[in-house]
Design an enzyme around this catalytic site. Structure first.
Site, PDB file in Angstrom:
ATOM      1  N   GLY A 169       1.941  52.803  28.068  1.00 46.46           N
ATOM      2  CA  GLY A 169       2.988  51.786  28.120  1.00 46.46           C
ATOM      3  C   GLY A 169       3.269  51.124  26.789  1.00 46.46           C
ATOM      4  N   GLY A 210       5.256  41.750  24.679  1.00 48.13           N
ATOM      5  CA  GLY A 210       4.456  41.391  25.844  1.00 48.13           C
ATOM      6  C   GLY A 210       5.087  40.223  26.570  1.00 48.13           C
ATOM      7  N   VAL A 254       9.823  39.700  30.182  1.00 50.01           N
ATOM      8  CA  VAL A 254       9.825  38.394  29.515  1.00 50.01           C
ATOM      9  C   VAL A 254      10.249  37.290  30.483  1.00 50.01           C
ATOM     10  CG1 VAL A 254      10.737  37.051  27.593  1.00 50.01           C
ATOM     11  CG2 VAL A 254      10.262  39.488  27.284  1.00 50.01           C
ATOM     12  N   ILE A 283       4.980  35.307  17.547  1.00 51.84           N
ATOM     13  CA  ILE A 283       4.707  34.702  16.239  1.00 51.84           C
ATOM     14  C   ILE A 283       5.844  33.759  15.865  1.00 51.84           C
ATOM     15  CG2 ILE A 283       4.163  35.152  13.824  1.00 51.84           C
ATOM     16  CD1 ILE A 283       3.596  38.048  14.575  1.00 51.84           C
ATOM     17  N   LYS A 340      15.320  43.516  13.461  1.00 53.86           N
ATOM     18  CA  LYS A 340      14.529  42.314  13.195  1.00 53.86           C
ATOM     19  C   LYS A 340      14.607  41.922  11.724  1.00 53.86           C
ATOM     20  CE  LYS A 340      11.579  43.421  17.094  1.00 53.86           C
ATOM     21  NZ  LYS A 340      10.460  44.306  17.507  1.00 53.86           N
ATOM     22  N   GLY A 385       7.959  38.704  18.589  1.00 54.71           N
ATOM     23  CA  GLY A 385       7.454  38.135  19.841  1.00 54.71           C
ATOM     24  C   GLY A 385       6.866  36.746  19.749  1.00 54.71           C
TER      25      GLY A 385
END
Lengths: 431, 431
Positions: free
Chosen positions: B187, B302, B14, B136, B205, B134
């Protein structure tokens, strides 16, 4: 703490919803903004019409000045619709230093930049989340949530009426006229559905989305529009065979510095996130260079959903009021508008044509596509029983709009071609 | 205009994305906030490790104080992960008056309220959009976009690894272990996948989502969790027959003043908006009293997607900085936490059991359900060839969790029941 006073312009579907939400969610509002919110005056056309139980009829007025020139009113909420007169009302409110929340897509699509400028000059907020996709917080998503990204594509199902009609046509195999009639009976379509079914309503919303998403002032005239009224059940049937779902898509695309904005019936591959958006629901698919694919889904209309967006905007205005920072969040467009030429607009296309069932016809047609450098992804040739006619259904690889329109025009001139039945843009999941 | 200086804690996946976006989208940032953004220092563990081309190695330090006690740094971006040490770093940064943006779900789930309090005491912003789902912008969606509504339900596909595994199991009919191995090679899953596949990551979360959405301080321990590692291809096959899709769902539900929060494998009806969320994508479905159904969809992890959320938060911090209103946007929870008892948690359930193929067995089982007032929506009874065993697959109507767990326990005691093979929550589209 002193209450914040609201003047409401209009008490139709959305206006009644606003009154209800302010009443029902008052405790949440007070918790968030630290003071009560009170509807002080409501502009209506007819003082004597029957009103929902929630409305104190003592608040009603038919004189706009009771709101626009009322020193007690802090924020004007506009849910009356219309353009010319409404614009004058809002300009007057802003010049009086009143903040404005509006749900009016027509007004914002046509005069948004002028209104935003006047708001900024007067230190006022002008928020309009409800003008696009009803209850979906898509404008905040673009402006705040994806603030750091460079948005390159937006695709919107931003008209509930047409999505309802296309869903029913597709699910039940019914004709357009039949479904439209049913939709009108159920209240999903207006008595005069032109603005919805011909794509004008969607075009207004795409104007607003493209202006914000691309930071470029897009005019309504920049949006190329076609509607759904000529779509047939045969088209949808072929689409199904090919793994496509038909949607009316507002399409906004940026490549380099140039953009295109259009509204048109589009075949989406079934695995596209927008393909599963059904009935009267709306959704906006946003592609950003960094974030990739995102989608915002929800109700595109309706009293309470739209009112949610209006009152959430009101919360934003009041938070700014309490922080003393109104009129400072609007960002003027970063870029000069640059529209793509038709030769720079690329797409895949679905094409259905009727041709004479003769030797050499297919060769004539394919060589015409070859002349313009357009190749095929899929070809279905199906004999039609009567009149020695064959039906050909093609899906092309990417073609420029210029080349594709030339092909259509030359196809029309070919003696072997009886009729171009239909032609639609095709969008697959991967860009 | 003076540049805003950033200190970056961590330069992993990140962190590298953050450096890239700040560099690549500098013009958009400047346009929005009126000044440049500069990464001034980057905390790393190993100064000599190879780094992406974008990173000026002169900025690297292995001493956190170079950032935390650096008077030139305005905003600290934390993308290093971890809990104890990281918490101390962020507390120290906030006490030095530095604003903080973090992507750290573990930290926010465990110590979010303390960190937010210290931020507020020091007039600092603490933003954490990237900690959930992430790229959103779901936290802004809840806090700003739906500010006026009363949210009653959230259902999240908030873990990409498990969604990838379940998608592949379902599409290819493969076993869990096989798909997990493939996901690890690609991955999409960690070498030690426990935190993902057992639902702990999703639980963290959901803690953050439920706290914000219900305005009530939810602890990680309040979340009842079960994972996907015991799901079999047979279960998914039966689900398909019944029109269900299996997803690991974070479930947060409010009824009256009471809430429940859980994470568990769930059969969704195929027409539920979450059912079509595939592969590593995330989505959060939010139901508000007024707005109805909405959904926010996008990449849950990601480098660049997550970094988009981080830098969009940074834009928010800097806008506040320039308006002089930092540290004033956090809203403390409105309600005291009240958790539902198991007797107040209602759901439909899918149940698959193996029973002896004898007369009267089915009557024994159905009378047990009847004893607890639970009826059936669907029953499939299928003979299994070997060992005189029948397989029974049931879908119940709504049952309280207490009653359902009593039924499971008494089923286990029935002589006729060989084995309870699996049991899952079932959620249909309509609430």
């Amino acid at each position: 703490m002193k209450a914040i006073s609201i003047g409401l312009l209009g008490l139709g579907t959305v206006g009644s919803g606003v009154v209800k939400i302010i009443e029902n969610h008052q405790d949440k509002l007070i918790h968030q903004i630290g003071c009560p919110v009170v509807v002080k005056k409501i502009l209506v056309q007819d003082l004597h019409k029957a009103r929902p139980a929630e409305v104190d009829t003592g608040l009603l007025t038919s004189n706009a000045d009771d709101i626009l020139h009322n020193a007690d009113i802090d924020v004007v909420i506009e849910v009356m619709g219309g353009v010319s007169e409404t614009k004058e009302y809002l300009l007057s409110a802003l010049r009086q230093g009143k903040h404005v929340v509006t749900a009016n897509k027509d007004l914002m699509a046509l005069h948004g930049s002028e209104l935003l400028r006047v708001a900024s000059e007067n230190g006022c907020d002008l928020f309009y989340e409800a003008s696009v996709a009803g209850g979906i917080p898509i404008l905040r998503g673009l402006v705040d949530g994806l603030a750091s990204d460079r948005i390159t594509q937006m695709m919107g199902i931003v008209n509930g009426t047409t999505n309802y009609i296309l869903t029913k046509m597709s699910q039940d195999g019914l004709a357009y006229e039949e479904v439209l009639k049913e939709a009108q009976e159920l209240g999903f379509a207006e008595a005069d559905p032109t603005s919805d079914v011909e794509g004008l309503d969607a075009a207004r919303k795409m104007t607003i989305l493209a202006t914000l998403g691309f930071s470029m002032h897009i005019d309504l005239d920049d949006v190329k529009v076609s509607g759904i009224s000529t779509i047939t059940e045969e088209d949808l049937k072929y689409g199904k065979q090919l793994g496509y779902t038909m949607k009316l898509i507002g399409f906004a695309h940026r490549e380099g510095e140039k953009v295109e904005v259009s509204v048109q019936p589009t075949f989406l591959s079934d695995n596209h996130p927008l393909a599963s958006v059904q009935n009267e629901y709306n959704a906006v698919y946003v592609y950003g260079e960094a974030v990739g694919e995102t989608m915002f889904y929800g109700p595109g209309a309706g009293s309470l959903p739209t009112a949610t967006a209006v009152v959430s905007d009101l919360v934003g205005v009041i938070k700014n009021l309490r922080l003393g920072v109104n009129g400072r969040s609007a960002v003027t467009p970063q870029f000069q508008k640059q529209l793509k030429d038709d030769s720079e607009k690329y797409s895949k296309y679905f094409l259905r044509i009727h041709v004479r069932d003769e030797v050499g016809v297919f060769a004539d047609i394919t060589s015409l596509f070859a002349k313009y450098g357009v190749s095929f992804e899929k070809i279905l040739q199906l004999p039609i029983k009567k009149n020695e006619t064959s039906e050909i259904v093609l899906v092309t690889h990417r073609s420029s709009l210029t080349n594709y329109e030339n092909i259509l025009s030359e196809l029309n001139d070919l003696q072997a071609v009886k009729e171009i039945k239909s032609s639609y843009r095709v969008v697959r999941k991967s860009l």
